[in-house]
Design an enzyme around this catalytic site. Sequence first.
Site, short mmCIF file in Angstrom:
data_model
loop_
_atom_site.label_atom_id
_atom_site.label_comp_id
_atom_site.label_asym_id
_atom_site.label_seq_id
_atom_site.Cartn_x
_atom_site.Cartn_y
_atom_site.Cartn_z
N PRO A 5 18.97 57.19 77.10
CA PRO A 5 17.96 58.06 76.49
C PRO A 5 16.81 58.44 77.41
O PRO A 5 16.33 57.63 78.19
CB PRO A 5 17.45 57.24 75.30
CG PRO A 5 17.85 55.84 75.59
CD PRO A 5 19.11 55.92 76.39
N ASN A 6 16.43 59.69 77.29
CA ASN A 6 15.28 60.29 77.98
C ASN A 6 15.50 60.56 79.47
O ASN A 6 14.65 61.16 80.13
CB ASN A 6 14.01 59.43 77.77
CG ASN A 6 13.66 59.29 76.32
OD1 ASN A 6 13.54 60.29 75.61
ND2 ASN A 6 13.54 58.07 75.83
N ARG A 13 9.58 64.00 83.47
CA ARG A 13 9.16 62.87 82.66
C ARG A 13 8.40 61.87 83.52
O ARG A 13 8.96 61.31 84.47
CB ARG A 13 10.39 62.18 82.08
CG ARG A 13 10.12 60.87 81.39
CD ARG A 13 11.40 60.08 81.15
NE ARG A 13 11.10 58.87 80.41
CZ ARG A 13 11.89 57.81 80.35
NH1 ARG A 13 13.05 57.82 80.98
NH2 ARG A 13 11.55 56.75 79.67
N TYR A 18 8.86 57.86 87.53
CA TYR A 18 10.29 58.10 87.73
C TYR A 18 10.63 59.13 88.81
O TYR A 18 11.81 59.39 89.06
CB TYR A 18 10.93 58.52 86.39
CG TYR A 18 10.78 57.49 85.31
CD1 TYR A 18 11.33 56.22 85.45
CD2 TYR A 18 10.07 57.77 84.13
CE1 TYR A 18 11.20 55.25 84.46
CE2 TYR A 18 9.93 56.81 83.13
CZ TYR A 18 10.49 55.56 83.30
OH TYR A 18 10.35 54.61 82.32
N ASN A 69 22.41 53.42 83.88
CA ASN A 69 20.99 53.26 83.61
C ASN A 69 20.84 53.42 82.10
O ASN A 69 20.86 54.55 81.60
CB ASN A 69 20.14 54.30 84.35
CG ASN A 69 18.65 54.09 84.09
OD1 ASN A 69 18.26 53.33 83.19
ND2 ASN A 69 17.81 54.77 84.88
N ALA A 72 15.82 52.80 77.78
CA ALA A 72 15.20 51.80 76.91
C ALA A 72 16.22 50.93 76.18
O ALA A 72 15.88 49.82 75.74
CB ALA A 72 14.28 52.49 75.91
N GLU A 93 23.90 47.91 87.07
CA GLU A 93 22.75 48.40 86.29
C GLU A 93 21.72 49.00 87.25
O GLU A 93 21.39 48.38 88.26
CB GLU A 93 22.15 47.22 85.52
CG GLU A 93 20.95 47.55 84.66
CD GLU A 93 20.39 46.30 83.98
OE1 GLU A 93 21.04 45.23 84.00
OE2 GLU A 93 19.26 46.39 83.45
N HIS A 95 17.86 51.02 87.55
CA HIS A 95 16.60 51.53 87.00
C HIS A 95 15.81 52.18 88.12
O HIS A 95 15.70 51.61 89.21
CB HIS A 95 15.77 50.40 86.38
CG HIS A 95 16.50 49.72 85.26
ND1 HIS A 95 16.63 50.29 84.03
CD2 HIS A 95 17.18 48.55 85.22
CE1 HIS A 95 17.37 49.49 83.26
NE2 HIS A 95 17.71 48.43 83.96
N ARG A 102 6.66 45.93 85.38
CA ARG A 102 6.04 46.76 84.35
C ARG A 102 5.71 45.93 83.10
O ARG A 102 5.54 44.72 83.20
CB ARG A 102 6.96 47.95 84.04
CG ARG A 102 7.18 48.87 85.26
CD ARG A 102 8.05 50.04 84.93
NE ARG A 102 7.45 50.90 83.92
CZ ARG A 102 8.11 51.87 83.26
NH1 ARG A 102 9.38 52.08 83.52
NH2 ARG A 102 7.49 52.61 82.37
C1 DQA Z 1 14.26 52.93 83.06
C2 DQA Z 1 13.33 51.79 82.66
C3 DQA Z 1 13.29 51.61 81.15
O1 DQA Z 1 12.39 50.57 80.81
C4 DQA Z 1 12.82 52.89 80.48
O2 DQA Z 1 12.87 52.74 79.08
C5 DQA Z 1 13.59 54.08 80.93
C6 DQA Z 1 13.90 54.22 82.35
C7 DQA Z 1 14.22 53.22 84.58
O3 DQA Z 1 15.12 53.86 85.07
O4 DQA Z 1 13.27 52.79 85.27
O5 DQA Z 1 13.91 54.96 80.13
O6 DQA Z 1 15.60 52.57 82.72
#
Ligand code: DQA
Length: 146
Positions: A5-6, A13, A18, A69, A72, A93, A95, A102
């Site tokens: 998501p996102n 964003r 990011y 990735n 959240a 995984e 990020h 964080r």
């Molecule tokens: C994320 C880190 C997550 O905590 C966050 O909710 C994201 C992006 C990252 O790529 O740093 O959506 O996965």
Amino acid sequence: MLNGPNLNLLGRREPAQYGTTTLREIEEAVSELGRSWNWEVVCFQSNHEGALIDCIHNACGRVDLIIINPGAYTHTSIALRDAIVGVAIPVIEVHLSNIHAREAFRHHSFIAPIAVGQIAGFGADGYRLAMEAARHYLTVRKGVPV
Ligand code: DQA
């Protein structure tokens, strides 16, 4: 390569967190790197937990490894973790941000304990690093010919 998501908003964003690279640019770079190794890279992004789970189920028997990735869902989704365990496909995984530096709620990952490993904090470059890690894992540890 799966993005949760996102992450479709990458580029605009929270750029301080990011970066400014878009998901499309990341997908193109990863696919191109894969092509240079004769790999086929399939990219999928969804804002929906169930769609990500369906995609993982569909990957069963068809892919050697998943770079994910989970956004959240990393911190919330037992269902995503169970899907990965269920299909028994190795995952790396990724990020963009260093989740451990964080907010406390980002420190825990449901995915990390069942992943080959985690790459966090290197921005968009993390996906390339994950590809290198995948190559190393598949060739050295799993003996897949290149
Ligand atoms: C994320 C880190 C997550 O905590 C966050 O909710 C994201 C992006 C990252 O790529 O740093 O959506 O996965």
